[in-house]
Structures are given as C-alpha cells and as structure tokens.
Design a protein around this motif. Structure first.
Motif, PDB file in Angstrom:
ATOM      1  N   LYS A  12       0.813  -1.211   0.000  1.00  0.00           N
ATOM      2  CA  LYS A  12       0.000   0.000   0.000  1.00  0.00           C
ATOM      3  C   LYS A  12       0.851   1.269   0.000  1.00  0.00           C
ATOM      4  N   ARG A  13       2.070   1.194   0.523  1.00  0.00           N
ATOM      5  CA  ARG A  13       2.902   2.389   0.675  1.00  0.00           C
ATOM      6  C   ARG A  13       3.789   2.687  -0.524  1.00  0.00           C
ATOM      7  N   TYR A  14       4.210   1.663  -1.239  1.00  0.00           N
ATOM      8  CA  TYR A  14       5.194   1.844  -2.308  1.00  0.00           C
ATOM      9  C   TYR A  14       4.622   1.458  -3.656  1.00  0.00           C
ATOM     10  N   ALA A  15       5.142   2.102  -4.700  1.00  0.00           N
ATOM     11  CA  ALA A  15       4.758   1.779  -6.075  1.00  0.00           C
ATOM     12  C   ALA A  15       6.008   1.835  -6.936  1.00  0.00           C
ATOM     13  N   PHE A  16       6.026   1.042  -7.997  1.00  0.00           N
ATOM     14  CA  PHE A  16       7.174   1.002  -8.887  1.00  0.00           C
ATOM     15  C   PHE A  16       6.939   1.903 -10.092  1.00  0.00           C
ATOM     16  N   THR A  17       7.989   2.611 -10.499  1.00  0.00           N
ATOM     17  CA  THR A  17       7.915   3.420 -11.710  1.00  0.00           C
ATOM     18  C   THR A  17       8.168   2.515 -12.912  1.00  0.00           C
ATOM     19  N   SER A  18       8.035   3.061 -14.099  1.00  0.00           N
ATOM     20  CA  SER A  18       8.239   2.255 -15.303  1.00  0.00           C
ATOM     21  C   SER A  18       9.693   1.829 -15.466  1.00  0.00           C
ATOM     22  N   LYS A  19      10.622   2.595 -14.892  1.00  0.00           N
ATOM     23  CA  LYS A  19      12.040   2.249 -14.991  1.00  0.00           C
ATOM     24  C   LYS A  19      12.520   1.384 -13.833  1.00  0.00           C
ATOM     25  N   GLY A  20      11.603   1.012 -12.916  1.00  0.00           N
ATOM     26  CA  GLY A  20      11.950   0.103 -11.838  1.00  0.00           C
ATOM     27  C   GLY A  20      12.317   0.764 -10.524  1.00  0.00           C
ATOM     28  N   LYS A  21      12.259   2.080 -10.462  1.00  0.00           N
ATOM     29  CA  LYS A  21      12.527   2.762  -9.198  1.00  0.00           C
ATOM     30  C   LYS A  21      11.288   2.669  -8.314  1.00  0.00           C
ATOM     31  N   ILE A  22      11.480   2.883  -7.019  1.00  0.00           N
ATOM     32  CA  ILE A  22      10.368   2.768  -6.079  1.00  0.00           C
ATOM     33  C   ILE A  22      10.001   4.156  -5.581  1.00  0.00           C
ATOM     34  N   LYS A  23       8.719   4.493  -5.688  1.00  0.00           N
ATOM     35  CA  LYS A  23       8.266   5.800  -5.217  1.00  0.00           C
ATOM     36  C   LYS A  23       7.326   5.629  -4.034  1.00  0.00           C
ATOM     37  N   TYR A  24       7.191   6.699  -3.254  1.00  0.00           N
ATOM     38  CA  TYR A  24       6.343   6.687  -2.069  1.00  0.00           C
ATOM     39  C   TYR A  24       5.747   8.071  -1.869  1.00  0.00           C
ATOM     40  N   LYS A  25       4.704   8.142  -1.056  1.00  0.00           N
ATOM     41  CA  LYS A  25       4.085   9.427  -0.732  1.00  0.00           C
ATOM     42  C   LYS A  25       4.712   9.962   0.545  1.00  0.00           C
ATOM     43  N   LYS A  26       5.053  11.234   0.547  1.00  0.00           N
ATOM     44  CA  LYS A  26       5.726  11.834   1.698  1.00  0.00           C
ATOM     45  C   LYS A  26       4.760  12.043   2.860  1.00  0.00           C
ATOM     46  N   GLN A  27       5.326  12.096   4.052  1.00  0.00           N
ATOM     47  CA  GLN A  27       4.518  12.265   5.262  1.00  0.00           C
ATOM     48  C   GLN A  27       4.320  13.743   5.588  1.00  0.00           C
ATOM     49  N   ASN A  28       3.590  14.024   6.661  1.00  0.00           N
ATOM     50  CA  ASN A  28       3.352  15.368   7.211  1.00  0.00           C
ATOM     51  C   ASN A  28       2.432  16.236   6.367  1.00  0.00           C
ATOM     52  N   LEU A  29       1.456  15.655   5.701  1.00  0.00           N
ATOM     53  CA  LEU A  29       0.530  16.471   4.915  1.00  0.00           C
ATOM     54  C   LEU A  29      -0.928  16.147   5.262  1.00  0.00           C
ATOM     55  N   ARG A  30      -1.175  15.627   6.456  1.00  0.00           N
ATOM     56  CA  ARG A  30      -2.529  15.236   6.846  1.00  0.00           C
ATOM     57  C   ARG A  30      -3.245  16.314   7.655  1.00  0.00           C
ATOM     58  N   HIS A  31      -2.588  16.848   8.658  1.00  0.00           N
ATOM     59  CA  HIS A  31      -3.235  17.842   9.518  1.00  0.00           C
ATOM     60  C   HIS A  31      -2.172  18.778  10.079  1.00  0.00           C
ATOM     61  N   ILE A  32      -2.622  19.815  10.794  1.00  0.00           N
ATOM     62  CA  ILE A  32      -1.759  20.887  11.320  1.00  0.00           C
ATOM     63  C   ILE A  32      -0.946  21.496  10.171  1.00  0.00           C
ATOM     64  N   LEU A  33      -1.659  21.950   9.158  1.00  0.00           N
ATOM     65  CA  LEU A  33      -0.995  22.488   7.973  1.00  0.00           C
ATOM     66  C   LEU A  33      -0.801  23.998   8.044  1.00  0.00           C
TER      67      LEU A  33
END
Length: 65
Positions: A12-33
């Motif tokens: 659920k946390r990681y996804a692969f790009t077309s070139k095989g690299k691994i991407k993720y969504k950064k933290q600290n964007l849910r609340h107290i913005l």
C-alpha cells in the motif's frame, strides 16, 4: 517450496515506476498544515523516490511486484 508472502502494508505504501525505481508518498501532509509554509506543503505533495540502500529491503517485502 511454498510461495513467499507479500507484505500488505508495503504494497500500500510503495509503487514502482516504469524504470523500476520505487516511489512513495511523503509524510506530514494530513493535519496541522497552518504552521507549515506553502513551499513546504507543495514539496510534500509530490512523491519521493526511495534511496538506493533501502531498495533491497523493500524488494524483499514485495517479491511479486
């Protein structure tokens, strides 16, 4: 030999790009913005790439990805 199990939380946390690299969504964007600057919020909105020394560990968690 039995099949290896996929770590569902890593799936659920990681996804692969077309070139095989691994991407993720950064933290600290849910609340107290309000105290975070707009520049910081903009940079947090973009996905990041996993560093090279963590790639091997994540690939063991996702054997069939």
């Amino acid at each position: 030999m039995s099949k290896m199990k996929t770590c569902k939380s890593a799936k659920k946390r990681y996804a692969f790009t077309s070139k095989g690299k691994i991407k993720y969504k950064k933290q600290n964007l849910r609340h107290i913005l309000t105290k975070k600057s707009s520049k910081r919020r903009r940079k947090l909105g973009k996905s990041g790439l996993v560093s090279s020394f963590e790639v091997k560990r994540i690939k063991t968690l996702l054997p069939y990805a």
